[in-house]
Scaffold this motif. Structure first.
Motif, PDB file in Angstrom:
ATOM      1  N   VAL A  65     -27.360 -53.955  36.710  1.00  0.00           N
ATOM      2  CA  VAL A  65     -27.307 -52.772  37.572  1.00  0.00           C
ATOM      3  C   VAL A  65     -26.490 -53.084  38.822  1.00  0.00           C
ATOM      4  CG1 VAL A  65     -28.644 -51.040  38.819  1.00  0.00           C
ATOM      5  CG2 VAL A  65     -29.537 -51.988  36.691  1.00  0.00           C
ATOM      6  N   VAL A  68     -22.727 -51.910  39.503  1.00  0.00           N
ATOM      7  CA  VAL A  68     -22.340 -50.647  40.156  1.00  0.00           C
ATOM      8  C   VAL A  68     -21.907 -50.925  41.595  1.00  0.00           C
ATOM      9  CG1 VAL A  68     -23.180 -48.403  40.948  1.00  0.00           C
ATOM     10  CG2 VAL A  68     -23.861 -49.266  38.700  1.00  0.00           C
ATOM     11  N   PHE A 112     -18.312 -53.002  33.441  1.00  0.00           N
ATOM     12  CA  PHE A 112     -19.750 -53.150  33.273  1.00  0.00           C
ATOM     13  C   PHE A 112     -20.151 -54.134  32.179  1.00  0.00           C
ATOM     14  CE2 PHE A 112     -20.125 -48.608  35.085  1.00  0.00           C
ATOM     15  CZ  PHE A 112     -20.173 -49.106  36.386  1.00  0.00           C
ATOM     16  N   GLY A 208     -28.684 -46.246  45.223  1.00  0.00           N
ATOM     17  CA  GLY A 208     -27.769 -45.480  44.385  1.00  0.00           C
ATOM     18  C   GLY A 208     -27.553 -44.049  44.825  1.00  0.00           C
ATOM     19  N   ASN A 234     -19.355 -42.524  38.667  1.00  0.00           N
ATOM     20  CA  ASN A 234     -20.333 -41.869  37.800  1.00  0.00           C
ATOM     21  C   ASN A 234     -19.801 -41.701  36.377  1.00  0.00           C
ATOM     22  OD1 ASN A 234     -22.387 -41.550  39.698  1.00  0.00           O
ATOM     23  ND2 ASN A 234     -21.641 -39.563  40.398  1.00  0.00           N
ATOM     24  N   MET A 237     -20.143 -44.932  34.632  1.00  0.00           N
ATOM     25  CA  MET A 237     -21.544 -45.172  34.302  1.00  0.00           C
ATOM     26  C   MET A 237     -21.958 -44.388  33.069  1.00  0.00           C
ATOM     27  SD  MET A 237     -23.143 -45.177  38.176  1.00  0.00           S
ATOM     28  CE  MET A 237     -24.859 -45.390  37.706  1.00  0.00           C
ATOM     29  N   GLY A 241     -22.053 -47.478  30.903  1.00  0.00           N
ATOM     30  CA  GLY A 241     -23.158 -48.092  31.630  1.00  0.00           C
ATOM     31  C   GLY A 241     -24.258 -48.687  30.791  1.00  0.00           C
ATOM     32  N   HIS A 242     -24.255 -48.408  29.487  1.00  0.00           N
ATOM     33  CA  HIS A 242     -25.305 -48.931  28.610  1.00  0.00           C
ATOM     34  C   HIS A 242     -24.716 -49.711  27.447  1.00  0.00           C
ATOM     35  CE1 HIS A 242     -27.739 -46.140  30.922  1.00  0.00           C
ATOM     36  NE2 HIS A 242     -28.802 -46.753  30.457  1.00  0.00           N
ATOM     37  N   SER A 246     -24.155 -46.725  25.064  1.00  0.00           N
ATOM     38  CA  SER A 246     -23.802 -45.713  26.067  1.00  0.00           C
ATOM     39  C   SER A 246     -23.722 -44.313  25.471  1.00  0.00           C
ATOM     40  CB  SER A 246     -22.476 -46.085  26.740  1.00  0.00           C
ATOM     41  OG  SER A 246     -22.580 -47.310  27.426  1.00  0.00           O
ATOM     42  N   PRO A 256     -25.193 -40.050  34.192  1.00  0.00           N
ATOM     43  CA  PRO A 256     -24.609 -41.372  34.433  1.00  0.00           C
ATOM     44  C   PRO A 256     -25.711 -42.391  34.715  1.00  0.00           C
ATOM     45  CG  PRO A 256     -23.504 -39.682  35.750  1.00  0.00           C
ATOM     46  CD  PRO A 256     -24.728 -39.043  35.170  1.00  0.00           C
ATOM     47  N   LYS A 258     -26.751 -46.954  34.719  1.00  0.00           N
ATOM     48  CA  LYS A 258     -26.401 -48.362  34.501  1.00  0.00           C
ATOM     49  C   LYS A 258     -27.682 -49.144  34.264  1.00  0.00           C
ATOM     50  CE  LYS A 258     -23.902 -51.890  33.931  1.00  0.00           C
ATOM     51  NZ  LYS A 258     -24.848 -52.221  32.833  1.00  0.00           N
TER      52      LYS A 258
END
Length: 309
Positions: A65, A68, A112, A208, A234, A237, A241-242, A246, A256, A258
């Motif tokens: 995280v 970000v 990321f 955030g 954003n 993300m 972000g995943h 994602s 969005p 993370k």
């Protein structure tokens, strides 16, 4: 917004009934010891209200995280020149993949995945010693959260340094392609330490909030980034972000976000709120299993998905 407290309380109760909690990140010794029974959630709205449930004030290792915040800092330093160093596309491969890095000549797919965040750490090192760069990251996160008690968990940082062989390989591989300006061990020192930031759901949600508020800090009224840059962070993300989960997260939650392998997820509802959940058990993609479920519940019941209710 008054119904948000009842909503987070309901989500906490529903999460408590779940028997499948995922697996903790056992490849990092300090994280392997964390009880998967933990759960916390915090919502901070753009008008400054907070709604929390569960263990929202228990500190945990935020891990990726933090990427970000390092991305935000790097964009502040070099602007769009950053994209000469790292791409903006979803990876479609595990977050620590070496194969993709070789195929793309040492340029990480996005900021990321691990290789991308290592490239960002290299940017942050410009003109600094590793300890100075780490200090600036900590100060930035403290500023965003309005909380000077936020620290790096030295035990987690040491644990990652001792066992992060794949990350060492990624950094050395990038160095071999001429993609790092600084010694790999210095870059990795910055990377491992920012991933070891310890924060609570409440603190992370506050930190955030600038991304939900068009780049400004509602607490101070000051500008952190431009509205355009907040929108683009954003967007990254949402799409990256995943890791290679994602697309599924965008499908189910539509916001969005993370994630980090410590079980935390920071999510942004633009114009509305910043949300953090924490549940240490992970799914097969390395994202919090119950955290993702909690956010899906939240998005459905608030209608906050950026794709509509």
């Amino acid at each position: 917004m008054d119904g948000l407290q009842a909503l987070v309380d309901d989500i906490r109760r529903e999460i408590a009934t779940q028997t499948e909690r995922g697996r903790v990140a056992d490849y990092i010794p300090q994280l392997a010891a964390v009880d998967p029974g933990h759960f916390g959630i915090a919502i901070t709205t753009v008008d400054g209200q907070e709604y929390v449930a569960g263990e929202a004030d228990t500190a945990f290792s935020i891990q990726s995280v933090s990427k970000v915040f390092t991305l935000t800092l790097a964009l502040g330093m070099v602007g769009d020149r950053l994209w000469n160093r790292v791409g903006r596309e979803p990876s479609g491969t595990p977050f620590n993949s070496i194969v993709q890095l070789e195929r793309e000549q040492g340029k990480p797919r996005n900021p990321f995945i691990n290789a991308g965040a290592i490239a960002v750490a290299d940017v942050l090192l410009a003109g600094h010693q590793p300890k100075e760069a780490i200090g600036e990251i900590v100060q930035f996160v403290r500023f965003l959260a309005g909380d000077d008690t936020i620290v790096i968990d030295d035990k987690v940082a040491h644990s990652e340094t001792e066992t992060g062989f794949r990350n060492v390989a990624l950094a050395q591989f990038m160095r071999s392609f001429g993609k790092l300006d600084h010694p790999a061990e210095h870059v990795l020192g910055v990377y491992f330490h920012h991933c070891a930031l310890a924060m609570t759901c409440r603190q992370l949600s506050r930190a955030g909030l600038f991304l939900a508020a068009g780049g400004r800090s509602p607490a101070t009224g000051g500008t952190v980034v431009s509205p355009g840059r907040a929108r683009r962070i954003n967007a990254l993300m949402l799409t990256c972000g995943h890791y290679d989960g994602s697309g599924d997260f965008a499908y189910r939650v539509g916001l969005p976000g993370k994630s980090g392998v410590g079980g935390g997820i920071l999510v942004v509802a633009p114009g509305k709120a910043s949300i953090t959940v924490w549940s240490p058990g992970l799914n097969e993609n390395g994202n919090s299993l119950l955290g993702s479920l909690a956010l899906e519940m939240l998005a459905q019941r608030t209608g906050w998905s950026i794709f509509g209710a």
